[in-house]
Motif scaffolding. Structure first.
Motif, PDB file in Angstrom:
ATOM      1  N   TYR A  43       0.842  -1.228   0.045  1.00 17.40           N
ATOM      2  CA  TYR A  43       0.076   0.030  -0.039  1.00 17.40           C
ATOM      3  C   TYR A  43       0.841   1.249  -0.132  1.00 17.40           C
ATOM      4  O   TYR A  43       0.621   2.185  -0.946  1.00 17.40           O
ATOM      5  N   PHE A  44       1.944   1.322   0.858  1.00 16.96           N
ATOM      6  CA  PHE A  44       2.771   2.310   1.018  1.00 16.96           C
ATOM      7  C   PHE A  44       3.666   2.642  -0.356  1.00 16.96           C
ATOM      8  O   PHE A  44       4.017   3.754  -0.785  1.00 16.96           O
ATOM      9  N   ALA A  45       4.017   1.397  -0.788  1.00 22.51           N
ATOM     10  CA  ALA A  45       4.733   1.597  -2.260  1.00 22.51           C
ATOM     11  C   ALA A  45       3.916   2.052  -3.169  1.00 22.51           C
ATOM     12  O   ALA A  45       4.421   2.775  -4.010  1.00 22.51           O
ATOM     13  N   TYR A  46       2.615   1.767  -3.353  1.00 24.25           N
ATOM     14  CA  TYR A  46       1.695   2.226  -4.452  1.00 24.25           C
ATOM     15  C   TYR A  46       1.517   3.710  -4.470  1.00 24.25           C
ATOM     16  O   TYR A  46       1.672   4.508  -5.113  1.00 24.25           O
ATOM     17  N   VAL A  47       1.232   3.971  -2.827  1.00 27.10           N
ATOM     18  CA  VAL A  47       0.926   5.523  -2.760  1.00 27.10           C
ATOM     19  C   VAL A  47       1.956   6.486  -2.983  1.00 27.10           C
ATOM     20  O   VAL A  47       2.218   7.591  -3.553  1.00 27.10           O
ATOM     21  N   GLY A  48       3.094   5.846  -2.508  1.00 21.49           N
ATOM     22  CA  GLY A  48       4.452   6.398  -2.678  1.00 21.49           C
ATOM     23  C   GLY A  48       4.921   6.803  -4.475  1.00 21.49           C
ATOM     24  O   GLY A  48       5.436   7.696  -4.642  1.00 21.49           O
ATOM     25  N   GLN A  49       4.451   5.962  -4.925  1.00 22.28           N
ATOM     26  CA  GLN A  49       4.922   5.800  -6.557  1.00 22.28           C
ATOM     27  C   GLN A  49       3.805   7.217  -6.998  1.00 22.28           C
ATOM     28  O   GLN A  49       4.333   7.684  -7.895  1.00 22.28           O
ATOM     29  N   GLY A  64       0.234  17.140   1.350  1.00 18.54           N
ATOM     30  CA  GLY A  64      -1.103  16.626   1.870  1.00 18.54           C
ATOM     31  C   GLY A  64      -1.735  15.643   0.790  1.00 18.54           C
ATOM     32  O   GLY A  64      -3.030  15.824   0.825  1.00 18.54           O
ATOM     33  N   HIS A  65      -1.044  14.516   0.706  1.00 17.34           N
ATOM     34  CA  HIS A  65      -1.684  13.739  -0.391  1.00 17.34           C
ATOM     35  C   HIS A  65      -2.741  12.776   0.253  1.00 17.34           C
ATOM     36  O   HIS A  65      -3.438  12.082  -0.345  1.00 17.34           O
ATOM     37  N   ILE A 253       2.376  12.366   5.703  1.00 18.81           N
ATOM     38  CA  ILE A 253       3.926  12.027   5.843  1.00 18.81           C
ATOM     39  C   ILE A 253       4.100  10.637   5.973  1.00 18.81           C
ATOM     40  O   ILE A 253       5.195  10.347   5.233  1.00 18.81           O
ATOM     41  N   GLU A 254       3.324   9.907   6.402  1.00 16.96           N
ATOM     42  CA  GLU A 254       3.554   8.150   6.233  1.00 16.96           C
ATOM     43  C   GLU A 254       3.402   8.085   4.796  1.00 16.96           C
ATOM     44  O   GLU A 254       4.370   6.965   4.413  1.00 16.96           O
TER      45      GLU A 254
END
Length: 335
Positions: A43-49, A64-65, A253-254
């Motif tokens: 999940y974090f990999a996807y939103v980070g991308q 503010g994503h 931030i996360e």
């Protein structure tokens, strides 16, 4: 397809295939706890991308994503609970609303020449403002939260996103893979070259004939839309939504820490960063569980970011790519 793997060495393709095979087989090889950690990692990999597409490709800083995650989550959840509209259809509403909000923020920022840290503050302001509005909207649950009905966790219902953790794992794995492919294709396209020119020097890009407003808006629209999809997955995986935890700045931030640690502007940076930070954070939380230390995970993440900024400012992935001889001459093109 040839463009997708252009310039990637043979051993790099072999490593990528091995990594993909390991992820596909993981649910049948690991415990339920490790599977839950892998789900959050992806999940974090996807939103980070999705975030990396804005800052890493086009040089647009957003802090503010979580706004777009929240919009996607609340829109799809409300449609499902109030009207029985499945998330397979609701996701298009979520994407549209997230993109409209992203474009509105982008219009305000670019129309009035707001950039850099001031544009980042604008995204934070909209995330907080939207969170307050939802907090005072009883139709969306308000402060009491919005809860989705929990069904049989052993079933598989992709249309309604109801099912086992294994199902959610493969959904987020597919989303992460698609985001990686999309970003690769975009980065090596004319649009991607325009973004990189804007990122490196806006004035030079404008002087060369690149329409700054147009291509910045495209970057914001795509990034916000992709993040809105993550919100749909988030809502149906956790089954509960609270404004403070969904739209909060700490949530934003996360979402971006993995990309920062892995390498902003690279394709595999957000994935590597997520695979480093999340398991280590969970491990640290487990080791200190009896000590009742609040915020230990966030403290650890802060130390990691500080170390990366000091010793590996370009992120972990460029260094790993260099060791494995996967690096390329242009930042982000493949590595």
């Amino acid at each position: 397809m040839s463009r997708l793997f252009e310039g990637v060495p043979a051993h790099g393709l072999a490593l990528l295939a091995l990594f993909a095979a390991a992820l596909i087989a993981a649910p049948y090889l690991v415990s339920n706890y490790i599977l839950s950690v892998l789900i959050i990692v992806l999940y974090f990999a996807y939103v980070g991308q999705a975030w990396n597409l804005m800052i890493g490709f086009a040089g647009l800083l957003s802090l503010g994503h979580a706004l777009f995650v929240g919009i996607g989550a609340y829109a799809s959840a409300a449609l499902f609970i109030k009207f029985g509209i499945p998330p397979l259809i609701g996701v298009f509403v979520s994407i549209t609303l997230a993109m409209v909000m992203g474009c509105f923020i982008g219009y305000l920022g670019f129309r009035f020449s707001i950039h850099g840290v001031y544009f980042a503050l604008l995204t934070i302001a909209f995330a907080e403002f939207t969170g307050i509005m939802v907090d005072h909207t009883r139709w969306l649950g308000g402060t009491e939260g919005l809860f989705l009905p929990v069904t049989n966790r052993d079933s598989v219902d992709l249309i309604n996103l109801r099912g086992s953790p294994v199902m959610f794992y493969y959904v987020i794995l597919a989303l992460t893979g698609c985001a990686l492919v999309l970003c690769r294709l975009l980065l090596n396209s004319k649009l991607g070259y325009y973004w990189q020119a804007i990122r490196e020097d806006q004035q030079a890009a404008e002087a060369s004939g690149i329409h700054l407003f147009k291509y910045k808006m495209i970057a914001v629209a795509i990034s916000s839309g992709l993040t809105g999809i993550a919100g749909v997955w988030y809502a149906f995986y956790y089954n509960n939504l609270f404004p403070e935890s969904t739209f909060g700045t700490n949530r934003s931030i996360e979402l971006i820490l993995g990309a920062i640690v892995g390498g902003v502007g690279t394709l595999f940076g957000p994935i590597i960063g997520a695979f480093l930070l999340t398991p280590l954070g969970e491990m640290l939380t487990g080791l200190t569980e009896g000590m009742r230390i609040d915020g230990i995970k966030q403290f650890f993440w802060g130390i990691c970011v500080a170390v990366i900024v000091l010793f590996r400012p370009q992120g972990v992935w460029p260094w790993i790519a260099g060791v494995l001889r996967l690096d390329r001459k242009t930042k982000g093109d493949g590595a």
